[in-house]
Design a protein around this motif. Structure first.
Motif, PDB file in Angstrom:
ATOM      1  N   UNK A   1       0.849  -1.172   0.000  1.00 31.79           N
ATOM      2  CA  UNK A   1       0.000   0.000   0.000  1.00 31.79           C
ATOM      3  C   UNK A   1       0.896   1.237   0.000  1.00 31.79           C
ATOM      4  N   UNK A   2       0.765   2.132  -0.997  1.00 30.73           N
ATOM      5  CA  UNK A   2       1.655   3.300  -1.049  1.00 30.73           C
ATOM      6  C   UNK A   2       1.495   4.219   0.147  1.00 30.73           C
TER       7      UNK A   2
ATOM      8  N   UNK B   1       3.976   4.147   5.571  1.00 32.64           N
ATOM      9  CA  UNK B   1       5.124   5.056   5.702  1.00 32.64           C
ATOM     10  C   UNK B   1       6.448   4.315   5.648  1.00 32.64           C
ATOM     11  N   UNK B   2       7.507   5.073   5.345  1.00 31.90           N
ATOM     12  CA  UNK B   2       8.852   4.491   5.358  1.00 31.90           C
ATOM     13  C   UNK B   2       9.200   4.076   6.778  1.00 31.90           C
ATOM     14  N   UNK B   3       9.987   2.998   6.901  1.00 29.11           N
ATOM     15  CA  UNK B   3      10.320   2.469   8.215  1.00 29.11           C
ATOM     16  C   UNK B   3      11.459   3.233   8.856  1.00 29.11           C
TER      17      UNK B   3
ATOM     18  N   UNK C   1      -9.176  -7.095   8.488  1.00 29.43           N
ATOM     19  CA  UNK C   1     -10.068  -6.029   8.067  1.00 29.43           C
ATOM     20  C   UNK C   1      -9.442  -4.655   8.018  1.00 29.43           C
ATOM     21  N   UNK C   2      -8.153  -4.550   8.325  1.00 24.54           N
ATOM     22  CA  UNK C   2      -7.476  -3.252   8.320  1.00 24.54           C
ATOM     23  C   UNK C   2      -6.630  -3.085   7.061  1.00 24.54           C
ATOM     24  N   UNK C   3      -6.351  -1.850   6.712  1.00 21.36           N
ATOM     25  CA  UNK C   3      -5.496  -1.551   5.565  1.00 21.36           C
ATOM     26  C   UNK C   3      -4.044  -1.868   5.896  1.00 21.36           C
ATOM     27  N   UNK C   4      -3.198  -1.890   4.872  1.00 21.42           N
ATOM     28  CA  UNK C   4      -1.768  -2.107   5.078  1.00 21.42           C
ATOM     29  C   UNK C   4      -1.196  -1.043   6.005  1.00 21.42           C
ATOM     30  N   UNK C   5      -1.598   0.210   5.801  1.00 22.13           N
ATOM     31  CA  UNK C   5      -1.081   1.301   6.638  1.00 22.13           C
ATOM     32  C   UNK C   5      -1.492   1.122   8.100  1.00 22.13           C
ATOM     33  N   UNK C   6      -2.740   0.730   8.339  1.00 22.18           N
ATOM     34  CA  UNK C   6      -3.216   0.525   9.703  1.00 22.18           C
ATOM     35  C   UNK C   6      -2.515  -0.658  10.349  1.00 22.18           C
TER      36      UNK C   6
ATOM     37  N   UNK D   1       0.265  -0.897  13.687  1.00 20.43           N
ATOM     38  CA  UNK D   1       0.170  -1.820  14.824  1.00 20.43           C
ATOM     39  C   UNK D   1       1.493  -2.557  15.048  1.00 20.43           C
ATOM     40  N   UNK D   2       2.147  -2.912  13.970  1.00 20.47           N
ATOM     41  CA  UNK D   2       3.374  -3.718  14.059  1.00 20.47           C
ATOM     42  C   UNK D   2       4.601  -2.899  14.436  1.00 20.47           C
ATOM     43  N   UNK D   3       4.658  -1.683  13.956  1.00 17.85           N
ATOM     44  CA  UNK D   3       5.886  -0.898  14.061  1.00 17.85           C
ATOM     45  C   UNK D   3       6.419  -0.734  15.484  1.00 17.85           C
TER      46      UNK D   3
END
Length: 252
Positions: A24-25, A28-30, A127-132, A136-138
């Motif tokens: 998903x564009x 954000x960058x990590x 059910x969440x977008x890639x950004x969401x 959560x993971x970051x």
């Protein structure tokens, strides 16, 4: 399939291109400036008893493309474990920095960590977008999750990272596909042919020494060299994983 690796902390190195994965564009960058959106992240995941192997219910998920600064994030999450030796489950994709993959392997060996490959599916991401999901993971977890072992792929960056594990396994049905290596300058794409040949030989020798130190037959790099000449990937059957000591046991 091609692969690429860069000098750790430098500009020129060897790269390898692994399987692409749609991103998903809006993710954000990590890392810092110039860090791509698909750079590898690490987070603690946990599931039912046996979720990550016999007696294992908690693990570190390694997810994304091995980039020039990935080693920093691995060191950070290991430092937060207070001496716990959680296994690392690798899900690598995209163009990968092979010198950093080697550094990841050395870090894992220094910490006495076991390694395997697979996909970590976080429950809260349903059910969440890639950004969401990324948000959560970051922070690093822990997150409730399960491991998906079917359809696992392991390319050269995956193998070099996996090599650092004290105990190394791959799920039954894993496709290990080795591509080729090429020299790359992440700031300036033009590298002279003479310089390219010299660096290819230099990095090849370094990677062979690394594999030997990790207990893996350096013949693995002979296969990669042939792939670079033919520009065709090689799929390694499980019998070769064992013969070359890429894994220390047949399956997770």
């Amino acid at each position: 399939m091609s692969l690429r690796a860069a000098i750790l902390g430098g500009l020129i190195g060897v790269i390898a291109a692994g399987a692409a994965q749609a991103q998903d564009p809006r993710r954000p960058a990590v890392g810092g400036i110039g860090s791509p959106v698909d750079a590898m992240i690490f987070y603690v995941a946990r599931g039912a008893d046996g979720a990550c192997g016999p007696g294992c219910s908690e693990w570190i998920a390694a997810e994304g493309t091995v980039q020039w600064d990935t080693h920093k994030r691995l060191i950070a999450i290991l430092d937060r474990q207070a001496g716990r030796k959680l296994p690392v489950i690798i899900h690598a994709w995209g163009d990968s920095n092979l010198n950093v993959a080697v550094s990841l392997g050395r870090i894992l060996r220094d910490h006495g960590i076991d390694t395997t490959a697979g996909t970590t599916d976080v429950e809260a991401c349903n059910g969440k977008s890639e950004a969401e999901c990324f948000a959560l993971k970051r922070p690093g977890g822990p997150l409730e999750a399960k491991v998906t072992l079917t359809g696992t792929r392991c390319d050269l960056a995956c193998v070099l990272t996996l090599a650092g594990g004290v105990h190394r396994t791959l799920p039954a049905g894993t496709r290990m596909i080795l591509g080729s290596m090429s020299i790359y300058n992440r700031l300036a794409p033009n590298v002279s042919e003479e310089r390219r040949q010299g660096l290819t030989a230099l990095f090849g020798d370094q990677f062979r020494r690394y594999l030997k130190e990790m207990g893996i037959e350096p013949e693995l790099l002979d296969i990669v060299d042939r792939n670079s000449e033919t520009r065709r990937p090689t799929e390694m059957p499980p019998s070769e994983w064992l013969r070359l000591h890429i894994v220390t046991s047949a399956a997770l």
